[in-house]
Write an enzyme that holds these catalytic residues in place. Structure first.
Site, mmCIF file in Angstrom:
data_model
loop_
_atom_site.group_PDB
_atom_site.id
_atom_site.type_symbol
_atom_site.label_atom_id
_atom_site.label_comp_id
_atom_site.label_asym_id
_atom_site.label_seq_id
_atom_site.Cartn_x
_atom_site.Cartn_y
_atom_site.Cartn_z
ATOM 1 N N GLU A 104 0.782 -1.233 0.000
ATOM 2 C CA GLU A 104 0.000 0.000 0.000
ATOM 3 C C GLU A 104 0.817 1.288 0.000
ATOM 4 O O GLU A 104 0.369 2.295 -0.543
ATOM 5 C CB GLU A 104 -0.941 0.008 1.221
ATOM 6 N N SER A 373 -50.717 -17.697 44.322
ATOM 7 C CA SER A 373 -50.263 -18.105 45.657
ATOM 8 C C SER A 373 -48.758 -18.019 45.839
ATOM 9 O O SER A 373 -48.270 -18.095 46.967
ATOM 10 C CB SER A 373 -50.733 -19.535 45.953
#
Length: 683
Positions: A104, A373
């Site tokens: 690059e 309950s």
């Protein structure tokens, strides 16, 4: 002849001498050039100082965040669609760096962000074509474009790119720029950054890449699709060879090293398949907790490269998901939720918000439903605090309770009543509704609401008569938190999901702090726990659980026309299971019982192999043998005897009047010690 005839022309000035005239002009030009150079130099200096003073936007390189369980196992990974694992420049091999530069930007360490030679070459081509057809991007320019700009081929974008590249060079070192580039660049096939690329293509971390593999990967960013080995391995290899040759010409490697790297076979790892989260409902909860409690942004969570260490136990989570799927998987529309917490520290160990996350992401752990309950233990804790004991007896028969809103007539399941006074223990085991409402009125209806608030309930509660029967919706999260407080002997610990969060550099940016407080006495909580154990005994509403999970445990079932519950605990784990339908669809009683099967299966598999612990008796508690029929101290003539625990001072003082034993009365017996002496007279 006049004097004028013999007059000589005046001597020429220096300016009139041609050579000197050019010299003078040259000096003037030099002065002008010097002034221009000073002006340009000053302008450049001012420009550089200006760019230096202008802060760059924070480099936004999304890094994948990882979520771990309590043992360091990976739960899930968070990203923004770009799966990226951060790596520092010092963690990658030198030949990878050189291969990247060869591919690059060979002069990366020599320029100031722009390559003048490359710019001149590209400019000639672009001017000839009268449009941008060729770039001269350095690594710094590529990074600037990827971080801050688009990839449009326009003159304005190229100018902005150049300015930003210079700014990057002014603000960051060369090594930092290269590190950011390696972490940001796309290598194809969903691999963002070199670390992820190494894992994707070769199944290894970047630090273990060979020279050949490094050159191979360095060639991909120029054209991730063009050079993809899955598309054309031949083209990818040609690109690799070209990079290796460039490295040889630069003197970075020898020809023999390049030859060996070219000959090395490219052994690609199997193409990765996306793996589903191991705990998706918990993952979502972690995200919300990090945002709401610790103030993190979702973008930071999904792209900050964080490490989130949680309290989840993957093994328990797996068992929870299996249990829910086993009993609900083939029930169309029937949903479930499960939450498990370690009562010692509040750590969330398992969370299931539904039976299929792919079909519904709604987390039912936080949905409010009528607990039935299963809410009664908080009523009975309040009753114990008001002087009730395990042998407190109330009538079990149809009863009308007048109150300011009218008459309240509770009914037992299937209208089954004992038709006699029953003890608190029997009322809990049978889940007697009349006993519960009677207790609610006796202790004062505000008392239950106040006790529930102490135990962490935040849902809107009202002191209506039906609150004793769990008529007001609460969430499984609230239920588990409260039951965990019972398991911890009356100490409420706020549930914890996140232990700590570290940033990409390993710095701790958030950490949980224990939030514990005593909400009930240890003695009264223990007595309640001992009573709740009868729910799993023969005759109790949860007796089926005992067949699956024989460990010492306490809990309570709950059922309404729309909901099935079981909440319970051991000394080491508290868990709540809810089953029902999301919309108003009645729940058959047989399906409601599935909550018990899920709970028992989960607890059995989660605690398998662990030492069995029972609930230790704290100070302030006294045990005695009693006659369950009368509630008095048992004698040797009582046909049935039960060992019962009482808060000290509330234990019975008198012997059973139905089965008197003068001998026992003379000894003042009734305690465990008395029974031992009865069977071992020599003591």
């Amino acid at each position: 002849m006049g004097d004028g005839m013999n007059q000589l022309p005046p001597d020429p000035t220096l300016e009139e001498i041609p050579a000197w005239r050019w010299l003078v002009r040259g000096k003037r030009l030099l002065k002008i050039a010097g002034i221009l150079l000073l002006f340009l130099g000053g302008t450049l200096l001012v420009t550089l100082l200006y760019l230096k003073s202008r802060p760059l936007p924070p480099p936004d390189i999304p890094m994948t965040t990882k979520v771990y369980d309590i043992r360091g196992n990976l739960i899930d990974q968070l990203d923004r669609g770009e799966h990226r694992d951060p790596v520092q420049l010092g963690e990658v091999p030198r030949h990878l760096i050189l291969a990247t530069l060869a591919a690059e930007d060979q002069t990366f360490y020599d320029h100031f962000g722009l390559s003048l030679r490359g710019i001149a070459r590209a400019a000639l081509v672009n001017l000839r074509e009268m449009r941008i057809v060729q770039g001269a991007s350095t690594i710094t320019q590529q990074l600037a474009r990827n971080l801050y700009l688009t990839s449009d081929r326009t003159w304005s974008r190229k100018w902005k790119e150049a300015v930003l590249a210079v700014q990057l060079e002014l603000h960051f070192s060369k090594d930092k720029i290269l590190e950011m580039y390696l972490n940001e660049v796309y290598y194809g096939n969903g691999a963002y950054g070199i670390q992820r690329a190494a894992q994707t293509y070769f199944g290894k971390p970047a630090k273990r890449l060979t020279l050949g593999e490094s050159a191979f990967l360095a060639g991909l960013p120029r054209g991730p699709k063009l050079y993809s080995p899955y598309t054309s391995m031949e083209r990818a290899k040609r690109r690799q060879h070209a990079i290796l040759d460039t490295m040889v010409r630069a003197g970075w490697i020898t020809p023999s090293q390049a030859a060996r790297a070219k000959a090395q076979p490219i052994a690609l790892a199997p193409r990765p398949k996306p793996s589903p989260s191991k705990a998706p409902y918990f993952r979502d909860y972690i995200i919300q907790t990090a945002i709401n409690r610790y103030g993190l942004r979702e973008s930071e969570l999904r792209g900050g490269g964080l490490r989130i260490y949680t309290t989840l136990d993957i093994k328990m989570q797996r068992q929870a998901e299996k249990a829910v799927k086993k009993y609900l998987g083939n029930k169309d529309g029937l949903q479930g939720a499960l939450l498990a917490i370690d009562p010692k520290n509040g750590h969330i160990r398992a969370m299931v918000g539904g039976k299929d996350y792919q079909k519904s992401q709604y987390n039912r752990v936080f949905a409010r439903r009528q607990p039935g309950s299963a809410f009664k233990p908080f009523l009975y804790l309040a009753a114990l605090e008001k002087g009730f004991t395990p042998v407190t007896r109330l009538e079990s028969k149809p009863t009308a309770f007048p109150y300011e809103g009218g008459i309240y007539r509770p009914a037992n399941f299937r209208n089954q009543y004992a038709g006699r006074p029953i003890t608190l223990r029997e009322a809990i085991a049978r889940s007697d509704n009349v006993y519960a409402v009677h207790t609610h009125f006796l202790i004062g209806r505000d008392r239950l609401m106040e006790t529930a608030r102490r135990l962490g309930f935040t849902s809107p509660l009202k002191p209506v008569p039906s609150l004793a029967l769990g008529s007001i919706p609460v969430s499984p999260y609230e239920m588990t938190r409260a039951y965990a407080a019972l398991a911890a002997g009356g100490v409420l610990t706020e549930p914890v999901a996140i232990l700590r969060i570290e940033d990409a550099e390993g710095n701790t940016i958030a950490e949980s702090r224990p939030d514990r407080r005593r909400v009930a006495s240890e003695a009264e909580t223990f007595v309640l726990t001992h009573l709740l154990r009868s729910v799993f005994e023969s005759g109790g509403t949860g007796h089926r659980v005992k067949q699956i999970f024989p460990h010492p445990s306490a809990g309570k079932t709950g059922s309404t026309d729309w909901d099935g519950w079981l909440a319970g605990y051991t000394p080491d784990l508290a868990a709540t299971v809810w089953v029902g339908y999301d919309r108003a669809k009645k729940l058959p009683h047989e399906e409601g019982r599935l909550a018990q099967m899920i709970w028992g299966t989960f607890m059995q598999r989660s605690l398998a192999g662990k030492s069995v612990r029972t609930f230790s008796v704290p100070d302030g508690v006294k045990g005695a043998y009693v006659d369950p029929e009368t509630g008095h101290l048992a004698t040797k003539r009582c046909p049935k005897v039960r060992w019962e625990y009482f808060v000290s001072g509330t234990e019975p003082k008198e012997y059973c009047p139905l089965h008197p034993s003068p001998e026992a009365e003379k000894k003042g017996g009734g305690s465990l010690w008395d029974w031992i002496r009865k069977w071992l007279p020599g003591l």
